[in-house]
Design an enzyme around this catalytic site. Sequence first.
Site, PDB file in Angstrom:
ATOM      1  N   GLY A  87       0.859  -1.181   0.000  1.00  0.00           N
ATOM      2  CA  GLY A  87       0.000   0.000   0.000  1.00  0.00           C
ATOM      3  C   GLY A  87       0.889   1.222   0.000  1.00  0.00           C
ATOM      4  O   GLY A  87       1.870   1.284  -0.740  1.00  0.00           O
ATOM      5  N   SER A 117       5.785  -5.228  -1.329  1.00  0.00           N
ATOM      6  CA  SER A 117       5.724  -3.829  -1.739  1.00  0.00           C
ATOM      7  C   SER A 117       6.091  -2.901  -0.574  1.00  0.00           C
ATOM      8  O   SER A 117       7.248  -2.832  -0.190  1.00  0.00           O
ATOM      9  CB  SER A 117       4.344  -3.518  -2.319  1.00  0.00           C
ATOM     10  OG  SER A 117       4.285  -2.249  -2.893  1.00  0.00           O
ATOM     11  N   ALA A 118       5.129  -2.190   0.015  1.00  0.00           N
ATOM     12  CA  ALA A 118       5.440  -1.322   1.149  1.00  0.00           C
ATOM     13  C   ALA A 118       6.040  -2.110   2.302  1.00  0.00           C
ATOM     14  O   ALA A 118       6.918  -1.620   3.017  1.00  0.00           O
ATOM     15  CB  ALA A 118       4.180  -0.584   1.615  1.00  0.00           C
ATOM     16  N   HIS A 154       8.562  -2.868  -7.369  1.00  0.00           N
ATOM     17  CA  HIS A 154       7.869  -2.431  -8.594  1.00  0.00           C
ATOM     18  C   HIS A 154       8.827  -1.706  -9.544  1.00  0.00           C
ATOM     19  O   HIS A 154       8.420  -0.766 -10.245  1.00  0.00           O
ATOM     20  CB  HIS A 154       6.704  -1.491  -8.286  1.00  0.00           C
ATOM     21  CG  HIS A 154       5.696  -2.009  -7.317  1.00  0.00           C
ATOM     22  ND1 HIS A 154       4.711  -2.906  -7.666  1.00  0.00           N
ATOM     23  CD2 HIS A 154       5.506  -1.754  -5.991  1.00  0.00           C
ATOM     24  CE1 HIS A 154       3.957  -3.171  -6.609  1.00  0.00           C
ATOM     25  NE2 HIS A 154       4.431  -2.485  -5.580  1.00  0.00           N
ATOM     26  N   GLU A 189       8.412  -6.527 -11.228  1.00  0.00           N
ATOM     27  CA  GLU A 189       7.177  -7.207 -10.843  1.00  0.00           C
ATOM     28  C   GLU A 189       7.377  -8.720 -10.883  1.00  0.00           C
ATOM     29  O   GLU A 189       7.937  -9.271 -11.829  1.00  0.00           O
ATOM     30  CB  GLU A 189       6.038  -6.822 -11.787  1.00  0.00           C
ATOM     31  CG  GLU A 189       5.737  -5.331 -11.842  1.00  0.00           C
ATOM     32  CD  GLU A 189       5.061  -4.824 -10.583  1.00  0.00           C
ATOM     33  OE1 GLU A 189       3.839  -4.619 -10.610  1.00  0.00           O
ATOM     34  OE2 GLU A 189       5.774  -4.629  -9.580  1.00  0.00           O
TER      35      GLU A 189
END
Length: 233
Positions: A87, A117-118, A154, A189
């Site tokens: 997020g 991700s985060a 990413h 990714e």
Amino acid sequence: MPGDVLLLSNSHPPGGAEPFAPARDLLAHHLAERPVWFVPYARADHDDYFTWVHDALGPRIDLRPLHREAEPAATLADAAAVFVGGGNTFRLLHDVRRLGLLDALHANPECRYTGSSAGTNLACPTIRTTNDMPILDPGGLDALARVPFQVNPHYLDPDPASTHQGETREERIAEFHEVDPLPVVGLREGAWLHRTGDTLTLDGNTARLFRRNQEPDELAAGTDLSWLLTISS
């Protein structure tokens, strides 16, 4: 010995595959036979996010909602495993610091860590190589340092046909290296980094390694990056 670490670039693989599909077996092995506390604070709707990740990971992982605990910091202080979702990285760091979770995880290095991700950004020494907009002031950029280098989840390659005039991801990482010498792994990714003991491996997809005053290195899936665990800031 610190707990093992699994850092995913993202939850949605390229090509429209189901969430976490390429890493599902590894996740089940990494998190098997232990309660896994899910940290949903990178997003605003904690219940919805927990339900989505719980269903995506499936029954092999005993995922539990940390945000429903009366004392989440005390829960993490004794946790065997944690999964920190993606997020907004600034929202995530703001809330884990405010709730005492950052200190709890610092005090529990044996806790097996998974980030996406985060959550991957949070495992680095700082969050300064995130792509996210600083929607909240997290009260500092220092993070967990579960690995001694930086990650850019990413990661996007420069597009020579693009008419966009802003900085490329590569240029932003070069700006980071103007002020900090730590290596940065640009995770494309579908890629992930898995640390078990003193071994660190890239898998799932390729990545790029950025070091100050050096040309970026292309990294193939399966590359042993254990030497990155020995660097110091």
